[in-house]
Write a protein that holds these residues in place. Structure first.
Motif, mmCIF file in Angstrom:
data_model
loop_
_atom_site.group_PDB
_atom_site.id
_atom_site.type_symbol
_atom_site.label_atom_id
_atom_site.label_comp_id
_atom_site.label_asym_id
_atom_site.label_seq_id
_atom_site.Cartn_x
_atom_site.Cartn_y
_atom_site.Cartn_z
ATOM 1 N N ASN A 157 24.897 53.718 8.852
ATOM 2 C CA ASN A 157 26.304 53.866 8.527
ATOM 3 C C ASN A 157 26.770 52.813 7.527
ATOM 4 O OD1 ASN A 157 27.469 56.145 10.182
ATOM 5 N ND2 ASN A 157 26.457 54.972 11.796
ATOM 6 N N ASP A 158 28.028 52.968 7.104
ATOM 7 C CA ASP A 158 28.587 52.038 6.121
ATOM 8 C C ASP A 158 28.703 50.618 6.672
ATOM 9 O OD1 ASP A 158 28.964 53.930 4.059
ATOM 10 O OD2 ASP A 158 30.784 54.661 5.029
ATOM 11 N N PHE A 159 28.944 50.517 8.001
ATOM 12 C CA PHE A 159 29.127 49.204 8.620
ATOM 13 C C PHE A 159 28.144 49.058 9.774
ATOM 14 C CE2 PHE A 159 33.037 50.128 6.443
ATOM 15 C CZ PHE A 159 33.349 48.911 5.827
ATOM 16 N N SER A 160 27.019 48.411 9.508
ATOM 17 C CA SER A 160 25.951 48.310 10.508
ATOM 18 C C SER A 160 25.658 46.870 10.912
ATOM 19 C CB SER A 160 24.672 48.964 9.965
ATOM 20 O OG SER A 160 24.316 48.399 8.721
ATOM 21 N N SER A 161 26.467 45.929 10.430
ATOM 22 C CA SER A 161 26.271 44.530 10.829
ATOM 23 C C SER A 161 27.510 44.013 11.546
ATOM 24 C CB SER A 161 25.969 43.656 9.611
ATOM 25 O OG SER A 161 27.089 43.603 8.731
ATOM 26 N N VAL A 162 28.195 44.918 12.251
ATOM 27 C CA VAL A 162 29.404 44.561 12.991
ATOM 28 C C VAL A 162 29.018 44.067 14.385
ATOM 29 C CG1 VAL A 162 31.594 45.393 13.929
ATOM 30 C CG2 VAL A 162 30.768 46.251 11.724
ATOM 31 N N VAL A 163 29.513 42.911 14.757
ATOM 32 C CA VAL A 163 29.190 42.326 16.051
ATOM 33 C C VAL A 163 29.905 43.068 17.174
ATOM 34 C CG1 VAL A 163 29.539 40.279 17.473
ATOM 35 C CG2 VAL A 163 28.722 40.038 15.130
ATOM 36 N N ALA A 164 29.156 43.356 18.252
ATOM 37 C CA ALA A 164 29.742 43.986 19.438
ATOM 38 C C ALA A 164 29.667 43.068 20.655
ATOM 39 C CB ALA A 164 29.039 45.304 19.736
ATOM 40 N N LYS A 165 28.515 42.446 20.867
ATOM 41 C CA LYS A 165 28.309 41.623 22.058
ATOM 42 C C LYS A 165 27.630 40.303 21.663
ATOM 43 C CE LYS A 165 29.256 44.898 25.312
ATOM 44 N NZ LYS A 165 29.701 45.995 24.448
ATOM 45 N N GLY A 166 27.632 39.357 22.614
ATOM 46 C CA GLY A 166 26.885 38.127 22.409
ATOM 47 C C GLY A 166 27.751 36.888 22.344
ATOM 48 N N ILE A 167 27.161 35.812 21.850
ATOM 49 C CA ILE A 167 27.832 34.513 21.796
ATOM 50 C C ILE A 167 29.103 34.555 20.951
ATOM 51 C CG2 ILE A 167 26.545 33.677 19.780
ATOM 52 C CD1 ILE A 167 26.427 30.926 21.167
ATOM 53 N N TYR A 168 29.140 35.472 19.992
ATOM 54 C CA TYR A 168 30.318 35.622 19.133
ATOM 55 C C TYR A 168 31.563 35.871 19.972
ATOM 56 C CZ TYR A 168 26.206 37.025 16.404
ATOM 57 O OH TYR A 168 24.946 37.101 15.846
ATOM 58 N N ASN A 169 31.450 36.695 21.007
ATOM 59 C CA ASN A 169 32.593 37.035 21.846
ATOM 60 C C ASN A 169 33.046 35.851 22.685
ATOM 61 O OD1 ASN A 169 32.252 39.525 20.728
ATOM 62 N ND2 ASN A 169 31.782 40.597 22.630
ATOM 63 N N ASP A 170 32.094 35.033 23.125
ATOM 64 C CA ASP A 170 32.432 33.825 23.876
ATOM 65 C C ASP A 170 33.222 32.873 22.977
ATOM 66 O OD1 ASP A 170 32.518 32.115 26.038
ATOM 67 O OD2 ASP A 170 30.493 31.338 25.764
ATOM 68 N N ILE A 171 32.774 32.728 21.743
ATOM 69 C CA ILE A 171 33.470 31.867 20.784
ATOM 70 C C ILE A 171 34.871 32.403 20.504
ATOM 71 C CG2 ILE A 171 33.469 31.120 18.364
ATOM 72 C CD1 ILE A 171 30.377 30.929 18.608
ATOM 73 N N LEU A 172 34.988 33.714 20.309
ATOM 74 C CA LEU A 172 36.300 34.325 20.072
ATOM 75 C C LEU A 172 37.240 34.070 21.245
ATOM 76 C CD1 LEU A 172 35.485 37.848 18.552
ATOM 77 C CD2 LEU A 172 36.441 35.872 17.356
ATOM 78 N N ALA A 173 36.748 34.226 22.462
ATOM 79 C CA ALA A 173 37.581 34.037 23.644
ATOM 80 C C ALA A 173 38.108 32.607 23.720
ATOM 81 C CB ALA A 173 36.788 34.388 24.904
ATOM 82 N N GLU A 174 37.250 31.631 23.452
ATOM 83 C CA GLU A 174 37.677 30.231 23.480
ATOM 84 C C GLU A 174 38.700 29.945 22.382
ATOM 85 O OE1 GLU A 174 37.110 28.174 25.750
ATOM 86 O OE2 GLU A 174 35.208 28.645 26.721
ATOM 87 N N ALA A 175 38.635 30.710 21.289
ATOM 88 C CA ALA A 175 39.545 30.519 20.166
ATOM 89 C C ALA A 175 40.838 31.311 20.310
ATOM 90 C CB ALA A 175 38.845 30.902 18.860
ATOM 91 N N GLY A 176 40.986 32.044 21.427
ATOM 92 C CA GLY A 176 42.193 32.807 21.652
ATOM 93 C C GLY A 176 42.206 34.155 20.973
ATOM 94 N N GLY A 177 41.030 34.779 20.842
ATOM 95 C CA GLY A 177 40.933 36.092 20.219
ATOM 96 C C GLY A 177 40.083 37.029 21.046
ATOM 97 N N SER A 178 39.940 38.270 20.574
ATOM 98 C CA SER A 178 39.089 39.255 21.234
ATOM 99 C C SER A 178 38.381 40.080 20.165
ATOM 100 C CB SER A 178 39.906 40.172 22.148
ATOM 101 O OG SER A 178 40.869 40.888 21.386
ATOM 102 N N ASN A 179 37.258 40.661 20.537
ATOM 103 C CA ASN A 179 36.463 41.446 19.600
ATOM 104 C C ASN A 179 36.992 42.875 19.532
ATOM 105 O OD1 ASN A 179 34.496 42.839 18.137
ATOM 106 N ND2 ASN A 179 32.798 41.717 19.063
ATOM 107 N N ALA A 180 37.432 43.295 18.353
ATOM 108 C CA ALA A 180 37.982 44.638 18.173
ATOM 109 C C ALA A 180 36.943 45.726 18.410
ATOM 110 C CB ALA A 180 38.567 44.775 16.768
ATOM 111 N N PHE A 181 35.642 45.372 18.329
ATOM 112 C CA PHE A 181 34.583 46.369 18.436
ATOM 113 C C PHE A 181 33.627 46.081 19.596
ATOM 114 C CE2 PHE A 181 36.061 46.435 14.063
ATOM 115 C CZ PHE A 181 36.254 47.791 13.852
ATOM 116 N N GLU A 182 34.096 45.371 20.601
ATOM 117 C CA GLU A 182 33.229 45.010 21.731
ATOM 118 C C GLU A 182 32.692 46.243 22.448
ATOM 119 O OE1 GLU A 182 33.190 42.158 25.707
ATOM 120 O OE2 GLU A 182 35.009 42.324 24.493
ATOM 121 N N SER A 183 33.488 47.304 22.536
ATOM 122 C CA SER A 183 33.061 48.499 23.258
ATOM 123 C C SER A 183 32.304 49.488 22.372
ATOM 124 C CB SER A 183 34.278 49.203 23.858
ATOM 125 O OG SER A 183 35.171 49.625 22.838
#
Length: 346
Positions: free
Chosen positions: A237-263
């Motif tokens: 697809n056009d966007f195949s390097s989009v983060v869904a899970k992993g340490i990125y989400n933990d970092i986002l949570a600590e920074a006061g954000g959420s992953n728009a594509f977690e699901s």
């Protein structure tokens, strides 16, 4: 700006290994992964390490360390943060940039071993054995898979080399990785190399920095963030390097954000159509640059392509490199993202 093709290919291939959709598989035993038992002997040795089903004992600190590529800088950055650069005889890792001043240059200055890399842009078996390592670090078990042309952990043991697979890398699935895994990597290396005090100081400083940042944004609305690698293709697809899970989400949570594509995926990365991306409200962008000299240009291009996003209307984005992944500098990513999402809190 387009990324250097070999670098892009190397990252795409390695990151692909971390997603079930790309067919990653491993028979590694994850029992006892990432635990150490230090003896009370003078100097802290011997040290016994349990890692991905193997038990290894260190009588002294390794002196000839090889760091495999794995599309990561976690291992080499950890060694540098612990002051162990003089132990590295060959390093294949680089992001081409860093949130830590001087780190990218320090990584670039390390010896590479002058090896001819294989199709996965890593060190093949014969070249690895020729480096005469006494320790080899790999981000995942892929780096020790004989089917991929690599030296196995048993083959390396037979020539006197210890091996280490980083936290969450035993089964090549990093979707459950958290900031705690970065601390585990620091502590494991601290014990193996006899620099436990340094490791504990780094962990304590990071924990303090993250706690202070997190406290400032506590109770704030959590914007939806899109995290992706710039100029990277890992699927159809056009966007195949989009983060869904992993340490990125933990970092986002600590920074006061959420992953728009977690699901969007059960694995670390999602392979998304342009229509899916366009239909999602994105409040902010985090663009990770892997050997990309201008990830900001990619971010601006995305914001122009999707003017309906709140992120586009408010020009809300930040570019990062090594701090957003496993490694000793996650606190820097937390602070930069929090400052983007909640500027009034700082």
């Amino acid at each position: 700006m387009s990324m250097n093709r070999p670098a892009a290919t190397a990252l795409a291939a390695a990151l692909c290994l971390l997603t079930a959709a790309c067919g990653a598989s491993s028979t590694a035993d994850t029992a006892g992964e990432g635990t150490t038992e230090a003896a009370a002997a003078k100097g802290g040795y011997p040290v016994t390490l349990q890692n991905c089903g193997t038990r290894q004992t260190f009588e002294k600190a390794p002196e000839r360390v090889v760091v495999m590529n794995g599309a990561s800088v976690a291992e080499v950055s950890t060694l540098l943060a612990l002051g162990l650069q003089d132990r590295i005889v060959a390093n294949q890792q680089s992001y081409g940039g860093s949130e830590v001043k001087g780190r990218a240059a320090a990584v670039a200055a390390l010896p590479t071993g002058d090896v001819e890399r294989n199709d996965a842009y890593d060190i093949p078996r014969e070249a690895m054995l020729g480096l005469r390592p006494d320790m080899v670090l790999s981000t995942t078990a892929y780096g020790f898979d004989e089917k991929n042309g690599f030296a196995t952990r048993d083959q390396l043991r037979q020539v006197g080399a210890a091996t280490y697979v980083s936290p969450q890398g035993c089964d090549q699935d990093t979707s459950k990785m958290t900031i705690a895994d970065s601390y585990r990597l620091l502590r494991d290396m601290g014990k193996v190399f006899g620099v436990t005090d340094r490791a504990e100081k780094l962990v304590a400083a990071s924990e303090k920095n993250i706690a202070e940042t997190s406290a400032k944004v506590a109770g704030e609305k959590k914007p939806k963030v899109m995290v992706l690698f710039s100029n990277m293709s890992m699927g159809g697809n056009d966007f195949s390097s989009v983060v869904a899970k992993g340490i990125y989400n933990d970092i986002l949570a600590e920074a006061g954000g959420s992953n728009a594509f977690e699901s969007a995926s059960s694995t670390s990365f999602a392979d998304l159509s342009k229509e899916k991306v366009a239909a999602t409200d994105v409040d902010a962008l985090v663009v990770i640059g892997y050997n990309d000299p201008n990830p900001a240009a990619y971010a601006k291009k995305l914001l122009k392509e999707f003017p309906q996003w709140p992120a586009a209307r408010n020009n809300t984005y930040v570019t990062l490199s090594d701090s957003m992944y496993l490694g000793p500098s996650n606190d820097l990513a937390v602070r930069k993202i929090a400052g983007m999402l909640h500027p009034d809190a700082f």
